[in-house]
Every structure is written in C-alpha cells, then in structure tokens.
Design a protein around this motif. Structure first.
Motif, PDB file in Angstrom:
ATOM      1  N   ASP A 121       0.727  -1.127   0.006  1.00  0.00           N
ATOM      2  CA  ASP A 121       0.055   0.038   0.010  1.00  0.00           C
ATOM      3  C   ASP A 121       0.867   1.333  -0.013  1.00  0.00           C
ATOM      4  OD1 ASP A 121      -2.293  -1.622   0.141  1.00  0.00           O
ATOM      5  OD2 ASP A 121      -2.576  -1.356   2.107  1.00  0.00           O
ATOM      6  N   ARG A 122       2.075   1.135   0.250  1.00  0.00           N
ATOM      7  CA  ARG A 122       2.831   2.550   0.500  1.00  0.00           C
ATOM      8  C   ARG A 122       4.101   2.500  -0.623  1.00  0.00           C
ATOM      9  NH1 ARG A 122       0.439   0.965   4.671  1.00  0.00           N
ATOM     10  NH2 ARG A 122      -0.180   2.500   6.335  1.00  0.00           N
ATOM     11  N   ALA A 123       4.712   1.303  -1.202  1.00  0.00           N
ATOM     12  CA  ALA A 123       5.883   1.320  -1.698  1.00  0.00           C
ATOM     13  C   ALA A 123       5.365   1.848  -3.166  1.00  0.00           C
ATOM     14  CB  ALA A 123       6.070  -0.139  -2.121  1.00  0.00           C
ATOM     15  N   ARG A 124       6.449   2.612  -3.657  1.00  0.00           N
ATOM     16  CA  ARG A 124       6.235   3.509  -4.828  1.00  0.00           C
ATOM     17  C   ARG A 124       7.283   2.585  -5.967  1.00  0.00           C
ATOM     18  NH1 ARG A 124       6.688   9.643  -2.715  1.00  0.00           N
ATOM     19  NH2 ARG A 124       4.893   9.719  -1.331  1.00  0.00           N
ATOM     20  N   PRO A 125       6.720   3.055  -7.247  1.00  0.00           N
ATOM     21  CA  PRO A 125       7.549   2.694  -8.403  1.00  0.00           C
ATOM     22  C   PRO A 125       9.107   2.997  -8.153  1.00  0.00           C
ATOM     23  CG  PRO A 125       5.569   3.485  -9.079  1.00  0.00           C
ATOM     24  CD  PRO A 125       5.856   4.092  -8.038  1.00  0.00           C
ATOM     25  N   GLY A 126      10.033   2.055  -8.356  1.00  0.00           N
ATOM     26  CA  GLY A 126      11.603   2.179  -8.114  1.00  0.00           C
ATOM     27  C   GLY A 126      11.921   1.650  -6.644  1.00  0.00           C
ATOM     28  N   ASP A 127      11.034   1.643  -5.718  1.00  0.00           N
ATOM     29  CA  ASP A 127      11.304   1.117  -4.215  1.00  0.00           C
ATOM     30  C   ASP A 127      11.762  -0.368  -4.488  1.00  0.00           C
ATOM     31  OD1 ASP A 127      10.774   3.561  -3.455  1.00  0.00           O
ATOM     32  OD2 ASP A 127       9.021   2.891  -2.274  1.00  0.00           O
ATOM     33  N   VAL A 128      12.447  -0.774  -3.452  1.00  0.00           N
ATOM     34  CA  VAL A 128      12.918  -2.206  -3.442  1.00  0.00           C
ATOM     35  C   VAL A 128      12.010  -2.688  -2.144  1.00  0.00           C
ATOM     36  CG1 VAL A 128      14.878  -3.680  -2.888  1.00  0.00           C
ATOM     37  CG2 VAL A 128      15.102  -1.273  -4.351  1.00  0.00           C
TER      38      VAL A 128
END
Length: 279
Positions: free
Chosen positions: A162-169
């Motif tokens: 619900d919180r990760a964004r594109p480019g996150d690991v």
C-alpha cells in the motif's frame, strides 16, 4: 534511526554501528574473546571434537539431519524462520561417543546461534550479534530503509504494498521463496537455502542503490533484534511494528486457504512472537 549506548557497565558512549559496545570496549571484548578461543583450541576436548567432526560417518549423518531439519531451532523459538547450517549437540559431548551419536541430543542451528552456544560452553564468552537472520558483512544501505516487523499474518506485505512506490525495493523472505518455486513457510531444505541466498543478495545490494526506498520485511519481535537490524542496515533506517494481536493473526491464518499447509506452524509462531515481543 535507533541508536544505542555501549553495553559496558557505566559507559555512556554510543555503541559503534552494528555493535553492542563503543570502540574502546569493543576492542577489549575482542581481545578477551581471542584469548579465550586460543586457549580452547588446544584443549583435550577440542582435539577429540576435531577428530569426530572429520569422520565420514559424521559428515553423512550431519547432512541427512540438516535435510530433515532445515530451519534453526533456536530462531524458531522466537518466531524467526532462519536456515539451519549446523548440527549442535544439546548436551556437549565432551568427547563421549554415546552423547556424540545420540540423535535425540542433536538440534539444527544457524551458524550464529551455534557459535553463540559454543562460545558459552567452551570458553565462557559471548558474541554480540545473536542468531537473527541478518547476513554477515552487511553494509549500510545507500537509500532509506523501512524495517516492517510483526507476527505472522500481521499483514506486513499488505502494509508495504500500500505504501511502496515505483522504483522502491521490497526485500521479503516469502517473496524470495516464491521466486525459487516455493511458498511462504516452505520447509523444503533446498528451496529455503535458495530463498535465503536470494534475499541476502537483495539486502547486500542496498549499499549500491541510488534512489527510492527499501522496504525490509522481518518478524523481529524483540527490540534487541530491531536494533541489530538498524545497526546493520545503517543510519537511514526507520522501524514500523505491526503488533496485531494474536487472536486476529490466528483468525487470518485460519481463513486463508493459501496458508493451510502451514497453519499449525504459523499459529505457534504467532504465540512465540508475542512471548518475545517488547517495545
């Protein structure tokens, strides 16, 4: 970031990153440990043990035992899923063949747990890092890290999704197990080992990342373990604890068909997590 003081009595210095002591006391601890190890290496018990562990019979028995017991028993007691790499004698054999070969006296441990237990038994020492699933030699992350902790079925994965964004690991043992053809709470030894290697590679790669946020999912019920993770991952680490009550976690486990294969193990792990939990 969580910082901690040196463990030495009366010392108010900040502990070195990833350690339990300040630089001065860490040097003293290491010197005492080195002296104790040298003394233990030359004991009669050590010589008898070295001969035993070199035998072909032991090597074959050890491999078979680890295949049957792929997870660390000590880590499991606090709700952690950690690959076992060592076969330990619960009661030290001290060269006694009856204790050496008594399989009821064997337990599977990860390297860290085994080293800590051996240190206490053989030379009275201790190691600063307990047997948590933190890879050895982990370098600080170059990007911000959010350490998401909680018992099984606390919805840690959903929280991150619900919180990760594109480019996150996202680093998650369950995801690694799926990537190697397994599933969460998989007990197949080969798949567990492959998943840990994949997960640890992802953790080690964080020191070279240039952007985004890393989300690391672990159970980490104790404050001590969370501190250890923060020390290993570096100063840009923050912690989220999803302390979902045991009843809710167990109800989710029961209601999820995808967890049917591991319901008993997961319910037991929920109880262990709450026994070990502290803030």
């Amino acid at each position: 970031m969580i910082r901690k003081l040196c463990r030495a009595p009366g010392c108010d210095e900040v502990a070195a990153e990833g350690e339990a002591h300040c630089a001065e006391h860490l040097a003293e601890v290491k010197a005492r440990a080195a002296a104790g190890k040298q003394q233990a290496k030359h004991s009669a018990v050590a010589r008898a043990g070295a001969q035993f562990y070199r035998t072909r019979r032991w090597k074959q028995a050890r491999l078979a035992f680890l295949n049957a017991h792929p997870l660390c028993a000590d880590c499991g007691e606090v709700g952690l899923v950690v690959e076992a790499t060592e076969v330990d004698h619960v009661v030290p054999h001290r060269g006694d063949p009856s204790l050496m070969w008594d399989r009821s006296n064997w337990q599977a441990l990860c390297k860290s747990c085994h080293s800590r237990k051996t240190a206490r038994e053989v030379w009275g020492g201790a190691v600063d890092r307990p047997g948590w699933s933190i890879p050895a030699g982990l370098r600080a992350s170059a990007i911000p890290v959010v350490l998401v902790c909680g018992p099984p079925a606390a919805d840690k994965t959903t929280y991150v999704q619900d919180r990760a964004r594109p480019g996150d690991v996202v680093v998650d043992l369950d995801r690694s197990l799926e990537a190697v053809g397994g599933r969460a709470w998989e007990h197949d030894a080969a798949k567990v080992k492959a998943a840990f290697r994949l997960r640890d590679e992802a953790l080690r790669s964080l020191c070279c990342k240039a952007g985004g946020t890393a989300w690391v999912i672990v159970m980490a019920p104790s404050r001590a373990e969370r501190l250890a993770w923060c020390g290993a991952l570096g100063a840009r680490t923050s912690v989220v604890v999803l302390d979902v009550d045991a009843g809710t976690c167990k109800a989710r486990i029961e209601a999820d068909p995808g967890r049917r294969h591991a319901r008993d193990a997961m319910r037991a792990a929920v109880d262990r997590w709450w026994r070990a939990f502290d803030t």
